[in-house]
Design a protein around this motif. Structure first.
Motif, PDB file in Angstrom:
ATOM      1  N   HIS A  81      44.605  34.034  48.880  1.00 41.21           N
ATOM      2  CA  HIS A  81      43.448  34.707  49.454  1.00 41.21           C
ATOM      3  C   HIS A  81      43.777  36.106  49.971  1.00 41.21           C
ATOM      4  N   HIS A 118      29.988  41.764  49.726  1.00 45.21           N
ATOM      5  CA  HIS A 118      29.937  40.309  49.897  1.00 45.21           C
ATOM      6  C   HIS A 118      28.857  39.769  48.962  1.00 45.21           C
ATOM      7  N   CYS A 158      33.287  33.329  53.377  1.00 46.64           N
ATOM      8  CA  CYS A 158      34.216  33.729  52.323  1.00 46.64           C
ATOM      9  C   CYS A 158      33.523  34.733  51.408  1.00 46.64           C
ATOM     10  N   TYR A 173      40.296  37.106  51.677  1.00 46.90           N
ATOM     11  CA  TYR A 173      39.016  36.828  51.032  1.00 46.90           C
ATOM     12  C   TYR A 173      38.105  35.998  51.932  1.00 46.90           C
ATOM     13  N   THR A 174      38.670  35.250  52.874  1.00 44.24           N
ATOM     14  CA  THR A 174      37.892  34.348  53.722  1.00 44.24           C
ATOM     15  C   THR A 174      37.729  34.863  55.154  1.00 44.24           C
ATOM     16  N   ARG A 224      35.163  41.281  50.149  1.00 47.72           N
ATOM     17  CA  ARG A 224      35.917  42.172  49.262  1.00 47.72           C
ATOM     18  C   ARG A 224      35.926  43.577  49.844  1.00 47.72           C
ATOM     19  N   HIS A 256      41.374  38.639  42.822  1.00 47.88           N
ATOM     20  CA  HIS A 256      41.411  39.498  43.996  1.00 47.88           C
ATOM     21  C   HIS A 256      42.495  40.561  43.861  1.00 47.88           C
TER      22      HIS A 256
END
Length: 387
Positions: free
Chosen positions: A327, A96, A372, A342-343, A375, A222
């Motif tokens: 996302h 993060h 958010c 991602y969030t 990863r 992503h």
């Protein structure tokens, strides 16, 4: 018989006139001291055989005692015993941006979060304050530095810095592909009208440049390519289709496969190498997914439906991403197909062997204010993944 008993009692009386029970004291036997010169006289094959029976963790500590023991780590007998990744736990690694250069680990074998975190700056001072984790593959991690890439094997603490192919250099769709014979770095240049493809081959330690980038791919960073049978597979934006890049020849191709209908988003997942290729897609209309399904690429390049996400789980996933499907991203991890957002700090995963869906528990060390930038990566330690 009576005479024998009298004779036995007479003998005992002579041996112990006071007729007291004899107590034999047992002193603990101390192991004999090992002759320091004995190890040097052992045949090489026998020494390697003995050390190969040590647990790998103990041997990793022992190898620092001398150069000879360290060299045994790469001997044929030792490799044949410990080359399998089954000797190690496998992890889901969480990064993060608010926790820079620190990564949390979820042990997928134990089904629990580990109470340690990786600090990259402590292991690699050259990456302190500027490294960003881009990709993982078969025990290797690849970070982006200010003007180079850093490939790192966490288990052996070995690394290699690879300079950008040009300066300045902007890239997208980065992927690390590691195989038993080496690894490749793949990326597409960005920031100019002509998008070229660059591939770094660790066997020759050289960048190759390929022109003629034709497929239109998503620029969402992503999403990574999926390695399958020597090629990297991508999904194009709507109208959805599949494109692939052949690593050996450097050519772009479009496989002759028709995707399922009414897809709102599409992600590809491979179980690695020459195994299976999966497709995860949201099914619906008017830009809204009402369900999510999993397909497997079968014979004749046809997609065969495998499983559907249960309705309640699907509702939670769609509410998490707010129908912003950019996302969402997916990856393979030791028999799991992981679906991440991602969030959102949780992971939805499908256990292929049991064909069941589950939610991974949230990392207990994550602050609630993080909203958010989550990863996730698959990390399977590999002793012989060379950098």
């Amino acid at each position: 018989m009576k005479g024998q008993r009298i004779r036995a009692n007479s003998l005992r009386s002579q041996a112990n006139p006071n007729d007291q029970p004899i107590t034999i004291s047992k002193s603990p036997m101390s192991p004999p001291e090992m002759d320091a010169g004995l190890w040097s006289k052992l045949p090489q094959e026998l020494l390697e055989r003995i050390l190969s029976f040590l647990p790998l963790k103990n041997f990793m500590n022992l190898r620092s005692t001398c150069k000879h023991f360290k060299s045994l780590l790469f001997s044929p007998s030792f490799i044949s015993k410990h080359s399998s990744s089954s000797s190690f736990s496998s992890f889901l690694l969480l990064s993060h941006p608010q926790c820079y250069n620190h990564f949390a680990f979820y042990d997928s074998a134990l089904g629990a979060w580990r109470n340690f975190a990786l600090s990259l700056s402590a292991l690699l001072p050259c990456a302190a304050g500027q490294a960003s984790l881009l990709s993982t593959s078969n025990g290797l991690l690849c970070f982006s530095l200010s003007n180079s890439f850093l490939v790192f094997n966490l288990l052996t603490k070995s690394s290699r810095v690879i300079g950008f192919p040009a300066y300045p250099f902007a890239f997208e769709l980065f992927s690390l592909v590691s195989t038993p014979v080496g690894y490749s770095l793949f990326m597409v240049s960005s920031g100019s009208r002509t998008k070229n493809t660059f591939v770094y081959d660790s066997k020759v330690q050289f960048w190759r440049k390929f022109n003629g980038f034709k497929p239109i791919l998503s620029d969402n960073y992503h999403h990574q390519a999926v390695y399958y049978k020597g090629s990297l597979y991508f999904v194009t934006p709507e109208p959805f289709s599949v494109a692939c890049f052949v690593l050996e020849s450097g050519k772009w191709e479009r496989p002759n496969t028709e995707l399922p209908r009414e897809l709102m988003f599409v992600r590809l997942v491979s179980d690695g190498g020459d195994g299976k290729l999966y497709l995860i897609g949201g099914v619906g209309r008017n830009g809204i997914s009402r369900s999510m399904k999993l397909w497997e690429l079968g014979e004749g390049m046809n997609w065969v439906e495998v499983e559907s996400l249960p309705e309640m789980m699907c509702r939670k996933l769609m509410s998490v991403c707010f129908h912003n499907y950019e996302h969402l991203y997916c990856f393979w991890h030791r028999g799991f197909i992981c679906v991440c957002c991602y969030t959102w700090p949780e992971v939805l995963y499908f256990k292929v062997s049991r064909r069941t869906w589950h939610w991974l528990p949230k990392c207990p060390s994550l602050p609630d204010k993080w909203s958010c930038g989550f990863r996730w990566f698959s990390f399977v330690p590999e002793l012989y993944a060379s950098v």
